[in-house]
Design an enzyme around this catalytic site. Structure first.
Site: not given
Ligand code: BES
Ligand code: ZN
Ligand code: ZN
Length: 504
Positions: A269, A274, A281, A292, A351, A353, A355
């Site tokens: 990933k 993020d 967030k 991230d 959030d 994201e 996956r």
């Protein structure tokens, strides 16, 4: 870093500091390394006296510094505790070496000799040598490229490994492996620690391709047009709110050309920041979301180690990378995205994201017929709740692969804990209007995230797959004696070790 072997007798070794060890042997006091015993003799039992006076108990990572005052050429001797001898693992050795080396670097040492000499139980003398080199190089790591200093930053520039009675060629190989593993881990740490204004998706791809050129890997970087052509709807959805263009990085190591295009896939990933997007967030701690892309960093680091270790196996590294930002063009809660393999996902929280971009990368790996596929991702807050910063969550559709990853983790000094993929969790990600829903709510959120990913790899018979949720383990907020705050490089050594185990 200059790293060599020394076979000189311990009391003759000249250096800024000599690192020796002591393990606790229940009921029998402390068990010192032979170099420690030799030094104790030359210093007329100084070590025995300090221990008798209760100055040192030998707990894991505990340090005792001796100043021989010219009675031996070593300026200092540091005894590092290994704790209960029955419980010493490769991680114990790495962290003890790291703690001692880091402490010595902070106090100005330039030339260190490692003489911890632990072997026993399941750990061979050569594995111990490798662990000491890894530990020292990991412990000496700092990230200070953006800080002005009054004095030039100095540090340890020379490491020697004390070796007696072992085959020199084998020791050289252990040192070389340790160096490759540690340097690849430190590369991953650098990528995580870089600020998000510098390490954009474009820059991440540039760094991957520079690394590939350096070590002789094939590297292809897909731009937005190519990503559109491949219909990677997850990556294209998440990137919509960002001013930075997305990238899809492909790194190829061909160690077994006769096996054609078959081989393993490592998927990471690569969200370079993020913010959460429209489902933004909270401000506190958002800066840490520069990390991230810890999964991407691990894959890039591992591919470097693999290229240098040259195992007989093909490995493909895949990194989908973009930012997750709020904007007038952002994807929305309520959107339906179509992933590369054709499946649709109903978005409920922008959030979640990771996956989505992984879904495209896993589809790509599956379409290429790669197996096993191992993905690494800072995927869920839920895994931090479940396992904290100690263990990485391991989700896997194949028992043999699970055992291999657990073993690779032990050898690499990293801890994994098996998590379930039971089909009953599918209930939580059923959608009324798309093939699946993006999130399954708070209960077992790490498991439902893994269940989503499962939709994008082939069935367990055709595609072995493991998902490593490193959200808790890839970044430390509070510095430790063996490591500073920031990226840990988790996964690099486990992946490289797993690849070595599967090559042969
Ligand atoms: N990148 C985060 C997960 C994360 C949390 C990484 C803490 C490192 C430390 C991920 O994209 C995320 O935000 N996940 C959400 C999903 C939720 C909205 C369904 C989570 O797990 O809370
Ligand atoms: Zn997120
Ligand atoms: Zn994320």
């Amino acid at each position: 870093m200059d790293i060599q072997i020394t076979t000189q007798a311990a009391p003759q070794i000249q250096c800024d500091a000599l690192i020796v060890s002591a393990a606790q042997d229940k009921g029998h006091g402390l068990q010192f390394s032979s170099v420690a015993i030799a030094i104790n003799d030359v210093l007329n039992g100084l070590l025995d006296e300090l221990v008798a006076d209760g100055e040192f108990k030998g707990a894991v990572g505990e340090l005792l510094t001796l100043h021989p005052m010219g009675r031996i050429p070593a300026k200092r001797v540091v005894v590092v505790g290994l704790g209960d001898r029955e419980r010493i693992t490769i991680q114990t050795l790495q962290r003890s070496a790291a703690t001692a080396a880091r402490h010595l670097q902070a106090t100005g040492a330039r030339h260190i000799v490692l003489a911890m000499q632990w072997s026993g139980g399941e750990i061979s003398a050569l594995q111990s040598m490798q662990a000491q080199v890894e530990g020292a190089l990991l412990g000496l790591y700092t990230f200070r490229h953006y800080q002005h200093r009054d004095e030039p930053a100095q540090g340890v520039t020379r490491l020697q490994l004390f070796s007696d009675g072992l085959n020199q060629d084998e020791v050289e190989q252990a040192i070389s492996r340790g160096r490759i593993m540690a340097e690849a881990t430190n590369l991953a740490r650098d990528l995580v620690n870089e600020p998000p204004n510098i390490l954009t998706p474009t820059e991440l791809a540039n760094r991957a391709s520079a690394m590939a050129r350096e070590v002789g890997l094939e590297c292809e970087v897909f731009d937005r047009a190519k990503i559109e052509e491949l219909q990677m709807g997850g990556l294209l959805g998440v990137t919509r709110g960002s001013a930075e263009p997305p990238r899809f990085i492909v790194l190829r190591y061909r160690g077994a050309p006769e096996q054609g295009n078959k081989g393993m896939a490592l998927v990471g990933k690569g969200i370079t920041f993020d913010s959460g997007g429209i489902s933004i967030k909270p401000a506190a701690g958002m800066d840490e979301m520069k990390g991230d892309m810890g999964g991407a960093a691990a894959v890039i680091g591992a591919m470097r180690a693999i290229a240098l270790l040259k195992p007989h196996i093909n490995v493909t590294g895949l990194v989908p990378t973009c930012e997750n930002m709020p904007d007038g063009a952002s994807y929305h809660p309520g959107d339906i995205l179509r992933i590369m393999n054709g499946k649709t996902i109903e978005i409920v929280n922008t959030d979640a994201e990771g996956r989505l971009i992984l879904a495209d990368a896993l589809s790509y790996a599956t379409r290429e017929g790669l197996s096993p596929i191992i993905d690494l991702a800072t995927l869920t807050g839920g895994i931090v709740v479940a396992l904290g910063t100690v263990m990485t969550g391991l989700f896997c559709n194949n028992e043999q692969l699970t055992q291999q990853i657990l073993r690779a983790g032990q050898l690499a000094g990293e801890k994994y804990w098996p998590m379930p993929l039971d089909d009953e969790y599918r209930e939580q990600i059923k959608s009324e209007i798309a093939d699946i829903k993006q999130t399954g709510g708070r209960p077992a959120s790490s498991v439902t995230a893994a269940k989503i990913l499962e939709n994008f790899v082939g069935d367990a018979q055709s595609t072995q797959w493991a998902h490593l949720d490193i959200a808790g383990t890839s970044y430390i907020e509070d510095k430790k004696a063996y490591q500073e705050k920031g990226g840990t490089g988790v996964g690099v050594r486990t992946l490289a070790t797993l690849v070595l185990m599967r090559s042969a």
